[in-house]
Design an enzyme around this catalytic site. Structure first.
Site, mmCIF file in Angstrom:
data_model
loop_
_atom_site.group_PDB
_atom_site.id
_atom_site.type_symbol
_atom_site.label_atom_id
_atom_site.label_comp_id
_atom_site.label_asym_id
_atom_site.label_seq_id
_atom_site.Cartn_x
_atom_site.Cartn_y
_atom_site.Cartn_z
ATOM 1 N N GLY A 33 0.877 -1.020 -0.008
ATOM 2 C CA GLY A 33 0.040 0.125 0.144
ATOM 3 C C GLY A 33 0.811 1.218 0.084
ATOM 4 O O GLY A 33 2.013 1.321 -0.554
ATOM 5 N N SER A 34 0.433 2.129 0.693
ATOM 6 C CA SER A 34 1.203 3.554 0.730
ATOM 7 C C SER A 34 2.581 3.637 1.386
ATOM 8 O O SER A 34 3.153 4.575 1.206
ATOM 9 C CB SER A 34 0.059 4.684 1.302
ATOM 10 N N THR A 35 2.712 2.431 1.941
ATOM 11 C CA THR A 35 4.356 2.381 2.530
ATOM 12 C C THR A 35 5.122 2.235 1.458
ATOM 13 O O THR A 35 6.356 2.406 1.672
ATOM 14 C CB THR A 35 4.304 1.405 3.475
ATOM 15 N N PHE A 36 4.583 1.832 0.264
ATOM 16 C CA PHE A 36 5.725 1.764 -0.924
ATOM 17 C C PHE A 36 5.764 3.110 -1.391
ATOM 18 O O PHE A 36 6.867 3.439 -2.229
ATOM 19 C CB PHE A 36 4.759 1.071 -2.048
ATOM 20 N N LYS A 37 5.193 4.342 -0.983
ATOM 21 C CA LYS A 37 5.509 5.482 -1.692
ATOM 22 C C LYS A 37 6.808 6.074 -1.712
ATOM 23 O O LYS A 37 7.404 6.722 -2.634
ATOM 24 C CB LYS A 37 4.252 6.488 -1.145
#
Lengths: 376, 615
Positions: B319-323
């Site tokens: 999820g957004s932790t990949f941003k």
């Protein structure tokens, strides 16, 4: 020519006692003591259950032996046939008892001991043959007709013993009888024929052997083939002997016997126990004592002035040596397991008594060596 | 008269022959005896020793497993058993009945013992009951005079003092299976156990130790008569982990409040793992005693997969932790700057497709820091189209995603970082640009493990050192890892930008995890929330405004958070995944906050690992 036995010279009782073969008796005692020591060790350093009983039996047997030795040889001469007949009756009796459902037995229970008719027979055959050959001339010995009766004397009990079945004892009777034929002067070609006949009968005998006997022979031929089965006894016995080495493992230290790897250590395999603990040294000492006893028997035989004494002493001596050879050769893996005790050493009452009775007769031959024994 | 003399002559001659025969027979016997005892003596001596000497293997004690403070995580406890030696009991059933007066034994067990007794030699002890309590042992000992044939035996049993808290790390031992037996003779010892999972499996050989030997003299039926010689066994090596047992317990308990979750706490600079928790868990102490089939079935059927260590084997879309990955890829490629802004209207048009931002109505004009703070999807959609999937994937791998990290536990999974080549190889299709857009916010094909996310976070905030996670400090006196990691060629300015963004996620009022801000100024954390879709939200559901919370549990989003603390001097990194937990900010971030506070309070990093001291 019927006549009475005439007494050449009466001996006083004390003289007779002095005539006893004290040297032979010491030898017998030494061998018996080795037996006590071995039985003491077999019980893990205890007099009970074997050594103490054996000691009592030996003492009783020794008294009987001396009594027999002091009894006039002519009495035994006269008793030859009755003994033989009694032996035959006993053999037939055990055979019949076996048939009427008391199970295959080789002995008769007398309450205080078990009487083995075959042991009686071993002595009786020698007595009867000695008596038969006593008055035989050399010409008689060369005539087949004369020898038919002694052949029957041997073969009748042998057949009965074979029925038991006890191959070992049968062979012993045949060999002891053969030895008496030999010393009485039978022609050598007769032995040739006998050997040939025996060899020819091997396949037939094989056929009549019981399975367990066949197995013993086969196992003897290759004991390692079945080390945990029937070859076990011999293999373990050889291991025990071999591991004893020159000096032995020490008294009470025989691992094979004390850890029970050695079967029948107090009876048939007592020599193994002895030689495991005392090594080659101990084994040779025992063999040497036996050797001296054999030679003593021959010496007594040669001193006798009458044929009966000669033949009786020699026959019984041969008998004794056969016991020794068969047992020791068996435990060393030289012959099949036949289940024969080591005389004077193995635990067991009948054999002990039979052997001591035999020595009593041998000594009687010595005490009464000058008696004039005439044919009845 | 002459005839008589002839006869006597023959007798003399022939008795000589007989005597000679007797003597030669004796000589043969003597020769045979000498051959057996002298020439063959050595051979028979060996055979005789083989007969009487049994080599008995002595089981070694298994090495302990301890945490970084030396607190035991796996030990060997004494296990008391009551045995019956049939030959010492006059009346076996009577002795067993008498025993029933003192301890509880089932009737079935009595029958089993009686059956066993009838099958084995009389001197072989038969176990009646094991794992006796002290009270039971005391009661039996006192009453032994009334219990003929009974005795108390002592064995060792593996025990795990932390129980469910360390089950996934430490693993468990159990009986050797048939296929394993051939490896080592010691495995044939009755009751010997080997490691089946976790550290117990990984360092099984080190901890197993060396078996000893005792030479015992036995008799023909195998009874031991006495001991001749003894080579004592050697206890296995101690394994010292970097784990902090108490932190692990804290983490496990906290995760236990969720239905299914996992969390990693790791040292940002060394890569040492302080806690690796996965919930639900199981009690390894049951496994050492032999698990019933019903319990095993129950563990397998549990939807929370208690037997799986989800911290290393659970693979989730980040999820957004990949941003941060997408941002770093763009920064390092020189395609964006910190000032550059994008406009987020709440969605992003690409060709005919429309990609939504999580925030309906959009974030308006945002730069990189804003986009991270508020987790604006559109910003990352836009930059990803410039960077392309291959560069994003390369950055992801550089940060520790998509590949196994050589962690100490074999259960570790690699995750998945897709790129064009991967898709062609896997499906035989070309990569579509829309898939890059999905990947930019950590959705689509991307799969990561909580451990990998912790590593990613560490590499971003530790100055760009390529740390790898490790958990085994010392095996015996040998240090397994030298935590000197190579510095990667990142621009320090770019790393600072990312760190600043993560700081703001928590500490800026607009940050998605602001609610989880740590008030104590010296403990403050930074981080990034993530919410991973398990399934696509349909246009219809979006239109109807279906809330995540209304969906069945299995369809709800995973909640993720990666964080570090303290922000002024980062030491601890943490990653949390709450399966189907809803939103990263609502369920994962508060959890991570508690873990990072506890980690800083306990501060395991301040205590160096301790080498085993052998007596």
């Amino acid at each position: 020519m019927a006549g009475a036995i005439t007494i050449q010279s009466e001996k006083s009782f004390l003289r007779k006692v002095r005539q006893l073969n004290w040297g032979l008796m010491i030898l017998i005692c030494l061998v018996a003591c080795i037996g006590f020591a071995a039985l003491y060790s077999a019980a893990g350093g205890n007099f009970s259950p074997w050594a103490s009983k054996q000691l009592i039996r030996f003492c009783v047997g020794a008294v009987i032996m001396i009594a027999i030795a002091l009894t006039d040889i002519r009495f035994w001469y006269r008793l030859s046939w009755p003994c033989y007949i009694a032996g035959l009756v006993l053999l037939i009796a055990v055979e019949i008892m076996g048939h009427i459902g008391m199970g295959a037995q080789r002995w008769i229970d007398l309450g205080f001991m078990q009487l083995q008719p075959s042991e009686v027979m071993k002595i009786a055959v020698v007595m009867v043959l000695a008596r038969y050959f006593h008055s035989a001339t050399l010409e008689d010995m060369r005539s087949i007709r004369f020898l038919i009766v002694p052949c029957l004397i041997i073969l009748t009990p042998v057949a009965l013993v074979l029925l038991q079945p006890d191959l070992g004892t049968s062979l012993m009777i045949v060999m002891a009888g053969g030895a008496m034929f030999f010393i009485a002067g039978a022609s050598l070609w007769i032995f040739g024929i006998a050997f040939a006949a025996a060899a020819a009968s091997v396949p037939v005998t094989w056929h009549f052997l019981h399975d367990y006997q066949k197995q013993r022979v086969l196992t003897f031929l290759d004991p390692e083939s079945d080390p945990l089965g029937s070859g076990y006894h011999i293999t373990q016995s050889k291991i025990a002997l071999g591991s004893g080495g020159m000096e032995g493992k020490g008294f009470l230290q025989g691992t094979q016997s004390h850890l029970n790897f050695l079967p029948e250590k107090q009876t048939d395999f007592i020599f193994t126990l002895w030689a495991e603990e005392w090594g080659l040294f101990g084994g040779l000492v025992l063999l040497g004592l036996f050797g001296l006893i054999f030679l003593y028997g021959l010496w007594i035989a040669s001193r006798s002035r009458h044929h009966y004494g000669r033949y009786l002493a020699l026959g019984l001596s041969v008998n004794f040596s056969l016991y020794v050879f068969i047992n020791i050769a068996m435990v060393m893996g030289l012959i099949p397991v036949v289940g024969a005790p080591l005389p004077l050493v193995s635990y067991g009452g009948t054999a002990m008594l039979a052997v001591l009775v035999g020595f009593g007769l041998i000594m009687s031959c010595n005490v009464y060596r000058d008696s004039k024994v005439t044919r009845v | 008269m002459k005839k008589n003399q002839d006869s006597a002559k023959i007798f003399t001659r022939r008795s000589f022959v007989i005597g000679a025969l007797q003597v030669s027979c004796l000589a043969v016997l003597g020769g045979r005896l000498a051959w057996l005892q002298v020439s063959q003596g050595a051979r028979y001596k060996t055979l005789s020793d083989k007969n009487r000497i049994n080599i008995k293997m002595l089981a070694p004690s298994r090495g302990q497993i301890v945490d970084r403070f030396g607190v035991p995580l796996a030990v060997n406890n004494q296990n008391f058993r009551v045995l019956i030696i049939p030959e010492q009991a006059d009346d076996i059933p009577k002795s067993l009945r008498a025993l029933q007066n003192f301890i509880e034994i089932e009737e079935e067990q009595i029958q089993k013992v009686l059956k066993q007794v009838s099958k084995t030699p009389k001197f072989v002890p038969v176990e009646i009951k094991d794992d006796l309590s002290w009270e039971d042992v005391a009661r039996i000992e006192v009453n032994l005079p009334d219990l003929p044939g009974l005795s108390i035996g002592v064995g060792e049993i593996r025990a795990y003092p932390y129980g469910i808290s360390t089950a996934h790390i430490v693993g468990y031992v159990s009986a050797v299976s048939k296929t394993e037996v051939h490896q080592d003779p010691v495995l044939t010892l009755p009751g010997f156990k080997i490691g089946k999972t976790g550290v117990e499996k990984r360092f099984d050989l080190d901890m197993r130790g060396k078996s000893g030997n005792a030479e015992v003299e036995v008799n023909v039926i195998g009874r031991e008569v006495r001991e001749l010689k003894r080579d004592a066994s050697m206890t296995g090596k101690r394994v010292a982990l970097t784990i902090d047992g108490e932190l692990q317990r804290f983490s496990q308990n906290r995760l236990g409040q969720e239905k299914s979750a996992s969390a990693v706490i790791m040292d940002a600079h060394t890569g040492a793992v302080y806690s690796l928790a996965s919930s639900p868990s199981f009690d390894p102490n049951i496994f050492t005693k032999g698990l019933s089939a019903a319990m095993w079935e129950e563990l397998l059927a549990d939807p929370g997969h208690p037997l799986t260590n989800k911290a290393i084997a659970g693979q989730y879309p980040p999820g957004s932790t990949f941003k941060m990955v997408t941002a770093m890829a763009a920064l390092e490629a020189g395609l964006i700057t910190s000032h550059q802004t994008s406009f987020c209207p709440g969605h992003y048009e690409y060709g005919t497709d429309r990609f939504h931002c999580w925030k309906r109505g959009g974030h308006g004009t945002v730069n990189l820091i804003d986009a991270l703070t508020q987790s604006c999807d559109v910003y990352f959609y836009e930059i990803s189209t410039k960077v392309g999937i291959d560069k994003i994937a390369a950055m992801a791998r550089k940060l520790g995603l998509g590949e196994k990290l050589d962690f100490d536990l074999k259960e570790e999974r690699p995750g998945l970082i897709p790129d064009k080549g991967w898709k062609m190889g896997r499906f035989g299709e070309v990569w579509r640009p829309g898939e890059t857009i999905v990947a930019s916010i950590g959705q689509g094909y991307i799969q990561t493990t909580p451990l990998q996310l912790a590593v990613m976070t560490a590499r971003l905030i530790n100055g760009g050192y390529a740390v790898k996670p490790w958990m085994t400090g010392y095996v015996g006196d040998q240090l397994k890892v030298d935590p000197k990691w190579p510095k990667m060629d990142f621009n320090k300015w770019h790393l600072d930008l990312i760190t600043k963004g993560m700081n703001r996620v928590v500490n800026h009022e607009k940050g998605t995890a602001h609610g989880s801000k740590i008030e104590e100024s010296h403990m403050q954390m930074g981080g990034k929330t993530g919410t991973a879709q398990v399934r696509r939200i349909t246009m219809k559901q979006r239109a109807e405004g279906v809330l995540n919370a209304d969906l069945p549990w299995k369809s709800r989003h995973h909640a993720l958070f990666v964080g570090y603390a303290p922000i002024h001097k980062p030491r601890y990194v943490c990653s949390v995944v709450v399966e189907h937990g809803g939103g990263g900010s609502s369920s994962a971030a508060p959890l991570a906050r508690e873990l990072l506070v506890e980690a800083q309070k306990r501060d395991p990093a301040a205590t160096p690992l301790q080498v085993e001291k052998r007596a």
